[in-house]
Design an enzyme around this catalytic site. Structure first.
Site, mmCIF file in Angstrom:
data_model
loop_
_atom_site.group_PDB
_atom_site.id
_atom_site.type_symbol
_atom_site.label_atom_id
_atom_site.label_comp_id
_atom_site.label_asym_id
_atom_site.label_seq_id
_atom_site.Cartn_x
_atom_site.Cartn_y
_atom_site.Cartn_z
ATOM 1 N N HIS A 116 -18.179 -7.824 31.738
ATOM 2 C CA HIS A 116 -19.024 -6.781 32.323
ATOM 3 C C HIS A 116 -18.221 -5.967 33.337
ATOM 4 C CE1 HIS A 116 -22.902 -5.083 33.813
ATOM 5 N NE2 HIS A 116 -22.225 -5.007 34.965
ATOM 6 N N GLU A 117 -17.552 -6.653 34.258
ATOM 7 C CA GLU A 117 -16.780 -5.942 35.282
ATOM 8 C C GLU A 117 -15.573 -5.228 34.679
ATOM 9 O OE1 GLU A 117 -18.221 -5.536 37.972
ATOM 10 O OE2 GLU A 117 -19.700 -7.134 37.778
ATOM 11 N N GLU B 35 -22.803 2.041 34.535
ATOM 12 C CA GLU B 35 -23.430 0.855 33.953
ATOM 13 C C GLU B 35 -23.367 0.888 32.432
ATOM 14 O OE1 GLU B 35 -25.243 -2.900 34.784
ATOM 15 O OE2 GLU B 35 -24.146 -1.439 36.000
ATOM 16 N N HIS C 284 -16.620 -1.795 33.702
ATOM 17 C CA HIS C 284 -16.542 -0.880 34.848
ATOM 18 C C HIS C 284 -15.093 -0.462 35.108
ATOM 19 C CE1 HIS C 284 -20.668 -0.952 36.219
ATOM 20 N NE2 HIS C 284 -20.694 -2.267 36.367
#
Length: 498
Positions: free
Chosen positions: A264-265, A294, A268
């Site tokens: 997830h990170e 997001e 980003h």
């Protein structure tokens, strides 16, 4: 000449942003426990320097003069973003900012103490004070931006999005999910009857989990010459595009939550690393808001890393870095059962892909009513419970810590932020659909560990665009149409349906 002054200002502000971002990331990861007081002093002084330079009165003259000059197409867009940033930075009087800062800091501190005690009545006066200030802020921003009050708050997080555009999309999604959730749970029960959840074969050492996370990051395209992975209490992506700092946390009884957090990170981080470097000192070169950000993290975590194709690639990676006993007897379907598990729950941050949007839509609806004066804080527990019962079949009436006291956003005065979470999920699904049309072989590429075509499409259509376009414009240019909930709906039907 005036645009040149703005350009020079941009370089100075970028340097201060760089220092603040790296100091902030270090504070959460490597700073010694005794360094907090001096670190806070340093960051406070730097933030003051930044604000003073970013809000200097002469900037308004530079912008006005530059608007009369002949600029390149990108120069004109950069000027627009300079003006938007300056308006947002200067529309709140200093006296108001002081009142708001003091109220939200005290409210957050009280929230941390009273949420654990489930003490709504003790917390309510503080939240009432914050909401009163939020209404004042919304009107100040609305007057400066020529927008409706809640739109003016939402524009801070997703420039260009308006309730008139977002609410119908959320209404369509809400109607679908309320009916689909029982179907998804029934389908899941049938699958689990045939293939029960496999137990984890831990313990899993932190060292091996870190090795796996680093390998997964490298595979999906993270540039370790311009970023790193650390540990923190809560995973985040920080730093700056040239030095992105991402973090995770580890459990030794299972490893999937850490791996998914890393991915997830990394989503980003890839966005930050992919932004146009030549515009790094302009607002034009920044990421286009929280919803788009997001969408990039959820693209990697949900659209990519929860697929069969990804796990056909990743299973050998797990064995290589964790050892063959790490997933003894597990097959791809067992992993998918775990990562795609659906469950009704009270807690937004623990929610799955199907139920999460309902948590966000509930907050989106309630905070609009709070900002617009249709709902008072005293009536919030009942209003929250009514929606929670309708949307998820759960009651929070006697449990405010898992209801209106659940998130830090409202105690901290961050109204207008929540929509970004679900807008990101919708955008990610729509981007995936556009990618599959543009690159029909992408699923085979993923299965073989070739993530270049996937990243090339996002780099061209999302990352390198920076803030050239508003959020709705960026989506329409990337996918060929305005934001449409149907893509996310089709996605969850395929993944979680019968």
């Amino acid at each position: 000449m005036s645009f040149q002054k703005l350009d020079e200002l941009g370089h100075k502000l970028e340097s201060l942003e760089h220092a603040l971002s790296i100091l902030g990331a270090d504070e959460a990861t490597h700073m010694a426990s005794g360094g907090g007081e001096k670190r806070a002093e340093a960051m406070s002084n730097l933030a003051g320097m930044y604000h003073e330079q970013a809000t200097a009165p002469e900037i308004a003259d530079w912008i006005a003069d530059a608007e009369k000059a002949e600029l390149t197409e990108d120069g004109a867009r950069a000027l627009r973003e300079f003006k938007r940033s300056y308006t947002n930075a200067t529309c709140l009087p200093t006296e108001f900012v002081r009142r708001r800062t003091q109220a939200t800091m005290l409210s957050e501190q009280l929230w941390r103490d009273l949420r654990a005690k489930n003490d709504w009545q003790g917390f309510r006066p503080a939240l009432e004070g914050v909401v009163k200030l939020v209404r004042e802020e919304a009107q100040l921003r609305a007057d400066a931006l020529k927008l409706a009050p809640y739109d003016a708050l939402m524009d801070q997080y997703d420039p260009g999005n308006r309730v008139a555009n977002v609410a119908p999309v959320f209404e369509r999604l809400k109607t679908f999910l309320k009916g689909f959730l029982p179907e998804a749970l029934a389908a899941q029960n049938r699958r689990l009857t045939e293939r029960p959840l496999k137990p984890f074969a831990g313990p899993y050492t932190v060292e091996k989990q870190r090795d796996l996370g680093l390998a997964a990051m490298a595979a999906v395209g993270f540039d370790f010459d311009h970023g790193s992975l650390s540990v923190s209490h809560h995973p985040f992506c920080g730093g700056v595009p040239s030095d992105v700092r991402i973090t995770t946390r580890y459990r030794t009884d299972e490893f999937l939550s850490s791996l998914m957090g890393v991915l997830h990170e990394t989503g980003h981080a890839l966005y930050e690393q992919g932004l146009p470097p030549e515009w790094a000192h302009w607002p034009l070169g920044k990421a286009r808001g929280m919803g788009v950000h997001e969408s990039q993290s959820l693209f990697v975590e949900m659209q990519l890393a929860h697929t069969r194709e990804f796990w056909e690639f990743a299973m050998p990676l797990v064995h290589q870095h964790m050892g063959h006993d790490a997933m003894r007897g597990w097959e791809v379907d067992d992993v998918l059962n775990r990562v795609n598990h659906v469950e009704r729950g009270y807690i937004r941050v623990d929610a799955d892909e199907v139920t999460y949007p309902l948590h966000v839509i509930l907050r989106f609806e309630l905070e609009q009513d709070l900002v617009n004066g249709k709902l008072e804080v005293a009536d919030l527990p009942e209003a929250w419970d009514a929606k929670m019962s309708e949307y998820l079949g759960l009651s929070t009436l006697d449990n405010p810590k898992d209801g209106p006291m659940q998130d830090v956003h409202w105690p901290g005065g961050a109204f207008g932020y929540f929509p970004s979470y679900t807008l990101g999920a919708l955008m990610a699904a729509q981007q995936w659909a556009a990618l599959e049309k543009a690159v029909p072989t992408v699923r085979d590429d993923i299965r073989q560990g070739n993530f270049a075509p996937l990243n090339d499409w996002r780099r061209e259509n999302i990352w390198l665009q920076g803030s050239r376009w508003s959020t709705p414009e960026l989506m329409e240019r990337a996918t060929g149409e305005a934001l449409n909930a149907d893509y996310f709906i089709a996605h969850v039907k395929k993944r979680y349906g019968a």
